[in-house]
Design an enzyme around this catalytic site. Structure first.
Site: not given
Ligand code: DGJ
Length: 724
Positions: A532, A612
């Site tokens: 928030d 990777e």
């Protein structure tokens, strides 16, 4: 001038919007208009007709066409003839509950008001203006100061209410809304953001129904389940066209957003602190400040509304050194080790990460007290030397030698029953006398409304932060709060515990951020359970979700993007099969998804293969190259991942010379046409170069661009386009 007072009218103006309020002939404050900028006084839209079962205020005599139940109000109080949802509700000392607020005075001030003890929008440039309107209930002496601020360079108006008891008797606030917005005309739809742990902020859009609809949290935090943000939009509103109003509460505790469509098809929106866990005693002379609400209007669709919120949150809510500066690419050991680590295993993860270009190593939960599982240790903020044999200094200096910064995880607001802190101060945990407390993740919550608790935490955290070279904290909070009670409060004030908890938290965060301004704090609450604008005032980034599955993240981040800027989103690449969903996605798709935020890794890079590792090195290089564009560019949602077969988003630099499209195609269909996607926000007259091919800006916007043919599900997309 952004704010004008003319006779009985107040005019607030941003670049593209206008907000009008009027004091009517009975000194009632009416809301006249919020929408497109206009020179017209919009009060001609008010409809005075015989109000039937809606009563009249006494001084209106027999004027049956005047009712506060049918006219748009600016800050309606309950119990006085407006039967719709109210912004303010008070129980007086005699038990009665009516409040009749009438206009008393007003003034315009230079600069943006601040709210003592609460986070709020600030204005560094001194261009903002504040309007204060004072309303008063003559009988009780309750006074309400409505504060409005206009920040001129963006289409935002902020609001809060200051409630004072100027009477001689105590009163109880049962509801103290931050914002009321009456919209007398038009049909509106409602967009809110619901979810759960590991699936936060799913955007849901529904037509409004007659009656009241609510999104709220009584969990002591803004919550995974609902977000303190809401949009009302016209039915035809899209990303790029149509009317919409958005509101976000700058608050991290329980909240309530209520929307009512009344008997006359009028819409009312009220937002504020959760009333289920709130009751505030206001003794004579005392003042209560509501949290702030940020309001914005767009006639250019949802995208423009989001841009307004991104702008204000990034520039006027986030603070400190990291607000605008680049954030480090980090590696976090949580999903790599959980609680099972020691100095060597952490160092091994850090070493490989440093070789591949990672800049910050974050040691997650488990480094302190007897924290070998989530059953114990919270509250004992001293290093566990069985795991870290050379203490924090030992590990930190080794990490620093790798050329990396070091960060730690903390969960300051919590306590385990199996901890020295709890054994010493059992009364510091939130519990109701003679009642067993609710446990959640085996833990209890410290009573942050107590000054001694906050002081203790400030000292404990400061000690840790000063004990080693620490550059970052992940500030976690892993449960909802219940059993509200504070041993420090009298019985009449127990209803204040939940809000006082939030005030205590903000006090602690303010003290920590002032004492350690160079430390980056990442907020977290089991992922995005406290995502928030209140937390963003202290932490410029928040761990968006405990769900690191790239496919789910596209949805979570899509919902998050309606209000919160990408710079606020913490996002990491983790292993496959994903620990939350078991899903397998390509490492490139995980990377482009995590790049829509503060980028990092959450795995042991020693455990992946060379191919990777090579990909990771390349991803980090690309992210460093794109970071400015990602953080400061304008963000566009190019698809709706809840509906489309792909998730795509776009960043455009301020000068429109650089464009980055990221995302993934979810499902590959054989022998299908390639998808075509229209870009947005380009300079239509410019030419752009993508992989050596030249395209006109207008062509890319109108015709679009063909996406690559996917080979496999969750196929990654990255298009980097530069002005030619
Ligand atoms: C919840 C967080 O969201 C996770 O990332 C991790 O830090 C755990 N808590 C640790 O307990």
């Amino acid at each position: 001038m952004a704010i004008r007072i003319n006779d009985n009218n107040f005019y607030l103006e941003t670049e593209n919007t206008a907000y009008q309020i009027q004091v009517d002939r009975y000194d009632v404050l009416q809301h006249i208009w919020y929408g497109e900028k206009t020179n017209q006084n919009m009060d001609y839209l008010l409809d005075y007709h015989d109000t039937g079962f809606s009563g009249c205020i006494y001084d209106a005599g027999n004027e049956r066409s005047y009712s506060v139940d049918t006219l748009p109000q600016e800050y309606p109080a309950s119990g006085n003839g407006d039967f719709r949802i109210g912004a303010l509700s008070v129980r007086h000392a005699d038990g009665s509950r009516a409040l009749d607020l009438r206009y008393k005075s007003s003034r315009v001030l230079e600069g943006k008001y601040a709210i003592p003890g609460l986070p709020a929008v600030y204005d560094e440039n001194g261009n903002a203006e504040t309007l204060e309107i004072v309303m008063c209930d003559k009988v009780s002496g309750i006074e309400v100061v409505l504060q409005y601020a206009v920040i001129p360079d963006c289409d935002v108006i902020t609001r809060c209410a200051v409630i004072k008891n100027n009477g001689t008797k105590p009163a109880e606030l049962l509801n103290a809304g931050s914002l009321c917005l009456d919209i007398p005309n038009g049909e509106w739809e409602w967009i809110h953001f619901h979810g759960r742990h590991t699936l936060e902020r799913c955007a849901e859009r529904k037509p409004l129904l007659h009656g009241i609809q609510t999104s709220s949290s009584s969990r002591g935090t803004s919550s995974h389940q609902q977000n303190p943000s809401v949009i009302l939009c016209s039915p035809e509103c899209t990303e790029t066209s149509g009317k919409c109003v958005g509101a976000a509460l700058v608050y991290s505790g329980g909240f309530e957003t209520n929307i009512e469509v009344d008997q006359l098809n009028q819409t009312r929106l009220i937002m504020g602190i959760d009333t289920n866990t709130f009751c505030w005693r206001l003794a004579p002379g005392e003042v209560f400040y509501t949290p702030e609400a940020i309001l914005s209007y767009s006639s250019g669709g949802l995208e423009k509304l989001s841009h307004n919120f991104h702008h204000i949150i990034r520039n006027n809510i986030c603070r400190g050194k990291f607000k605008a500066s680049k954030r480090p690419v980090l590696i976090n050991n949580w999903e790599a080790t959980y609680f099972d680590f020691d100095e060597n295993s952490l160092f091994n993860i850090a070493e490989k990460a440093a070789q591949l270009g990672v800049e910050l190593f974050v040691m997650d939960d488990g480094w302190f007290g007897n924290r070998n599982s989530d059953c114990s240790g919270l509250g004992d903020w001293s290093v566990n030397t069985e795991k870290l044999k050379n203490g924090l200094v030992g590990l930190t200096s080794k990490i620093k030698q790798l050329g990396m910064d070091f960060g730690i995880w903390m969960e300051p607001e919590m306590v385990s029953e199996d901890s020295n802190l709890y054994r010493t101060h059992p009364d510091w945990a939130i519990k109701i006398p003679n009642r067993d407390p609710i446990r959640s993740r085996y833990q209890l919550v410290l009573d942050m409304s107590r000054k001694d608790v906050v002081d203790y935490l400030f000292d404990a955290i400061s000690k840790i932060l000063s004990s080693a070279d620490i550059s970052y904290i992940k500030w976690d909070m892993n449960r909802s709060i219940t059993n509200w009670y504070s041993a420090e409060l009298s019985h009449e004030r127990q209803g204040e515990a939940a809000h006082r908890y939030v005030l205590g938290l903000y006090d602690l965060l303010e003290r920590i951020t002032s004492a350690f301004p160079d430390i980056l704090i990442e907020g977290c609450s089991g992922g995005g359970g406290r995502f928030d604008a209140g937390m963003l005032y202290y932490c410029p980034q928040i761990w968006c979700s405990d769900n690191t599955d790239a496919y789910d993240r596209t949805k979570i981040q899509y919902g998050t993007s309606f209000f919160y800027p990408v710079s606020a989103v913490g996002s990491h690449v983790s292993v496959v099969p994903n620990h939350q969903t078991g899903r397998i996605t390509p490492i490139e798709s995980r990377a482009v998804t995590a790049m829509a935020g503060s980028f990092g890794y959450e795995l042991d890079l020693n455990q992946i293969d060379d191919k990777e590792k090579h990909a990771v090195r390349n991803q980090i290089e690309r992210y460093k190259q794109y970071q400015k564009l990602i953080y400061n560019g304008t963000y566009y949602r190019l698809s709706n991942p809840f509906e489309d077969n792909y998730a795509l988003w776009e960043f455009v630099s301020e000068d429109k010379s650089e464009v980055l499209v990221h995302g993934m195609i979810f499902r590959t269909d054989s022998n299908a046409n390639r998808s075509c996607i229209q870009l947005r926000g380009l300079d239509r007259n410019k030419y752009y170069n993508m992989d050596g091919k030249i395209y006109g800006g207008a062509a890319l916007e109108d015709g679009g661009i063909l996406l690559p043919q996917p080979a496999g599900d969750y196929y990654p997309i990255e298009l980097y386009i530069r002005e030619n």
